[in-house]
Design a protein around this motif. Structure first.
Motif, PDB file in Angstrom:
ATOM      1  N   GLU A 175      18.691  -2.002   5.128  1.00  0.00           N
ATOM      2  CA  GLU A 175      19.439  -3.296   5.824  1.00  0.00           C
ATOM      3  C   GLU A 175      20.821  -3.214   4.710  1.00  0.00           C
ATOM      4  OE1 GLU A 175      16.962  -3.084   8.311  1.00  0.00           O
ATOM      5  OE2 GLU A 175      18.664  -4.825   8.658  1.00  0.00           O
ATOM      6  N   HIS A 191      13.799  -7.152   1.400  1.00  0.00           N
ATOM      7  CA  HIS A 191      12.657  -7.050   1.358  1.00  0.00           C
ATOM      8  C   HIS A 191      11.847  -8.116   2.358  1.00  0.00           C
ATOM      9  CE1 HIS A 191      13.161  -4.557  -2.181  1.00  0.00           C
ATOM     10  NE2 HIS A 191      13.837  -5.341  -2.712  1.00  0.00           N
ATOM     11  N   GLY A 192      12.501  -8.729   3.079  1.00  0.00           N
ATOM     12  CA  GLY A 192      11.803  -9.427   4.015  1.00  0.00           C
ATOM     13  C   GLY A 192      12.273 -11.063   4.168  1.00  0.00           C
ATOM     14  N   SER A 227       2.920  -6.650   8.170  1.00  0.00           N
ATOM     15  CA  SER A 227       4.374  -6.659   8.406  1.00  0.00           C
ATOM     16  C   SER A 227       5.052  -6.147   6.944  1.00  0.00           C
ATOM     17  CB  SER A 227       5.133  -8.069   8.737  1.00  0.00           C
ATOM     18  OG  SER A 227       4.989  -8.901   7.798  1.00  0.00           O
ATOM     19  N   GLY A 228       6.153  -5.956   6.986  1.00  0.00           N
ATOM     20  CA  GLY A 228       6.919  -5.326   5.790  1.00  0.00           C
ATOM     21  C   GLY A 228       6.950  -6.656   4.655  1.00  0.00           C
ATOM     22  N   ALA A 229       7.470  -7.714   5.233  1.00  0.00           N
ATOM     23  CA  ALA A 229       7.337  -8.779   4.136  1.00  0.00           C
ATOM     24  C   ALA A 229       6.424  -9.323   3.660  1.00  0.00           C
ATOM     25  CB  ALA A 229       7.956 -10.189   5.030  1.00  0.00           C
ATOM     26  N   LYS A 262       6.461  -0.811   9.138  1.00  0.00           N
ATOM     27  CA  LYS A 262       7.397  -0.225  10.059  1.00  0.00           C
ATOM     28  C   LYS A 262       6.855   1.021  11.032  1.00  0.00           C
ATOM     29  CE  LYS A 262      12.124  -1.801   8.792  1.00  0.00           C
ATOM     30  NZ  LYS A 262      12.567  -2.674  10.088  1.00  0.00           N
ATOM     31  N   VAL A 291       9.213   0.460   3.168  1.00  0.00           N
ATOM     32  CA  VAL A 291       8.963  -0.323   4.738  1.00  0.00           C
ATOM     33  C   VAL A 291       9.897   0.552   5.356  1.00  0.00           C
ATOM     34  CG1 VAL A 291       9.378  -2.273   5.921  1.00  0.00           C
ATOM     35  CG2 VAL A 291       8.015  -2.521   3.908  1.00  0.00           C
TER      36      VAL A 291
HETATM   37  N1  PLP Z   1      11.597  -4.113   3.133  1.00  0.00           N
HETATM   38  C1  PLP Z   1      12.569  -3.268   3.869  1.00  0.00           C
HETATM   39  C2  PLP Z   1      12.780  -2.184   3.106  1.00  0.00           C
HETATM   40  C3  PLP Z   1      12.714  -3.549   5.220  1.00  0.00           C
HETATM   41  O1  PLP Z   1      13.827  -2.632   5.775  1.00  0.00           O
HETATM   42  C4  PLP Z   1      12.270  -4.683   5.668  1.00  0.00           C
HETATM   43  C5  PLP Z   1      12.806  -4.943   7.141  1.00  0.00           C
HETATM   44  O2  PLP Z   1      13.656  -4.315   7.787  1.00  0.00           O
HETATM   45  C6  PLP Z   1      11.384  -5.449   5.316  1.00  0.00           C
HETATM   46  C7  PLP Z   1      10.797  -5.206   3.898  1.00  0.00           C
HETATM   47  C8  PLP Z   1      10.780  -6.649   5.837  1.00  0.00           C
HETATM   48  O3  PLP Z   1       9.845  -6.289   6.927  1.00  0.00           O
HETATM   49  P1  PLP Z   1       9.384  -6.817   8.189  1.00  0.00           P
HETATM   50  O4  PLP Z   1      10.626  -7.290   9.112  1.00  0.00           O
HETATM   51  O5  PLP Z   1       8.282  -5.966   8.875  1.00  0.00           O
HETATM   52  O6  PLP Z   1       8.815  -8.216   7.602  1.00  0.00           O
END
Ligand code: PLP
Length: 383
Positions: free
Chosen positions: A179, A123-124, A90-92, A236, A209
């Protein structure tokens, strides 16, 4: 758990830029799973790769090498010019991995673990990434929180320079804040950050991400800025809808990680990496970054044209097919009206309508999105 305010429809299928609900109603999807479905829904290459890999080997463990993981690693390392990659889910997790890598690097290079991030960033949702995220609301009620994070205003190089101390190991920034309201960094800012981080001997991390994988008009957003970071996070759109994240890093940085320093059970498993390889290959072969640039320009000019003279429009901005329309009013009722008219839209940061459609969306669908958005906006204003 009541963590999501659900929209009152139930989605059952999707193809390209369109999805259908349980009643058989069709919608144009301009949110695309929050910038995930860059190839549209159920792209045939991703569907086929998942089908094929699911019948062969779904999961083993990172104790063993697999061909899909090796091939995806090779593809991303080659395309990015960064030497090493770590896969997660995942992004986080990608942001966490990047932060841990930066801290490990700091500990081996005579620096502390301090990280500078930007106001308005995201960032998550893990404990470390809510600290990195420059929006206090995400931290509310989660004390005690990890230390070593400081946020400074976005697009302000001097603020970063002032915040860095001998304990800082890295600066982390989204080339285009998602976001936080679809806010692109300026070229001078990212160039300045690169120069400053080199002089200060600290790492520059780009969180791609949301803005990565072709969305801003280049496979990696940093390629459009001509600024190469030391570490890049991806997730993503990387997997064409299948969960996967990644941390790319320069070889000299990545080498501070030794066996056992970091890891994950599922990260980079054969199913996810086969899907991601098919997705990234399709993005490149179908020239979708280039298309994002072209269609992004078209979308921005269509939005400008269609909203000319409307006082509720504060700004229209973006890069490629990551476009934001900042309103002077709350965007939620506009999103609700768009849904009634067959468009899955989104508003972020309260007042910013976010347009992150599949990169292969047709011109006709984009025209319809703009028409529905403006009609919904007018109806909202007129009450
Ligand atoms: N980093 C960015 C720039 C994001 O936009 C997001 C999610 O919107 C994340 C990290 C976190 O990703 P995830 O929701 O897959 O954990």
């Amino acid at each position: 758990m009541k963590l999501y305010k659900r929209v009152p429809i139930r989605l059952v299928s999707g193809k390209g830029s369109r999805v259908k609900d349980a009643e058989g109603r069709e919608y144009i999807d301009v949110l695309a799973g929050i910038a995930v479905n860059s190839l549209g829904h159920c792209h045939p290459a991703v569907v086929e790769a998942v089908r094929e890999q699911a019948g062969r080997l779904i999961h083993c463990s990172n104790f063993y090498a697999t061909e899909p993981q090796a091939k995806l690693a090779e593809l991303l390392v080659t395309q990015s010019g960064l030497g090493k990659i770590f896969f997660c889910n995942s992004g986080a997790e990608a942001a966490e991995g990047a932060l841990k890598l930066a801290r490990k690097w700091g500990s081996k290079n005579g620096r502390g673990g301090g990280v500078i991030t930007m106001d308005g960033s995201f960032h998550g949702r893990t404990l470390a990434t809510i600290m990195a995220t420059g929006q206090p609301k995400y931290r509310d009620g989660f004390d005690p929180l990890p230390s070593g994070f400081q946020t400074v205003p976005f697009n302000d190089l001097e603020a970063v320079k002032k915040a860095v101390t001998k304990d800082t190991c890295a600066v982390m920034v989204e080339p285009v804040q998602g976001e936080g309201g679809v806010r692109p960094a300026s070229r001078e800012y990212l160039e300045g950050l690169r120069r400053f981080c080199d002089e200060a001997g600290i790492l520059l991390i780009f969180d791609e991400v949301q803005c990565g994988m072709g969305r801003t008009g280049f496979l990696f957003a940093y390629q459009g800025y001509g600024v190469t970071p030391d570490i890049v996070t991806l997730a993503k759109a990387l997997g064409g809808g299948v969960p996967i994240g990644a941390v790319l890093a320069r070889e000299s940085v990545a080498e501070v990680f030794q066996p056992g320093n970091h890891g994950t059970t599922f990260g980079g498993n054969p199913l996810a990496t086969a899907a991601a390889r098919a997705a990234v290959t399709a993005l490149i072969e179908e020239k979708l970054p280039e298309r994002a640039r072209e269609m992004g320009d078209y979308l921005v000019s269509s939005l400008q044209e269609a909203t000319r003279g409307m006082e509720v429009i504060a700004d229209i901005r973006g890069r490629g097919l990551m476009v934001g329309v900042e309103l002077t009013i709350d965007g939620k009722p506009v999103v609700e009206k768009m849904l009634e008219k067959g468009v899955l839209g989104n508003c972020t940061a309260g007042k910013v309508m976010r347009f992150v459609p599949p990169l292969n969306i047709s011109k006709a669908d984009l025209d319809e999105v703009v028409r529905v958005f403006v009609e919904s906006l007018r109806e909202t204003i007129d009450g």
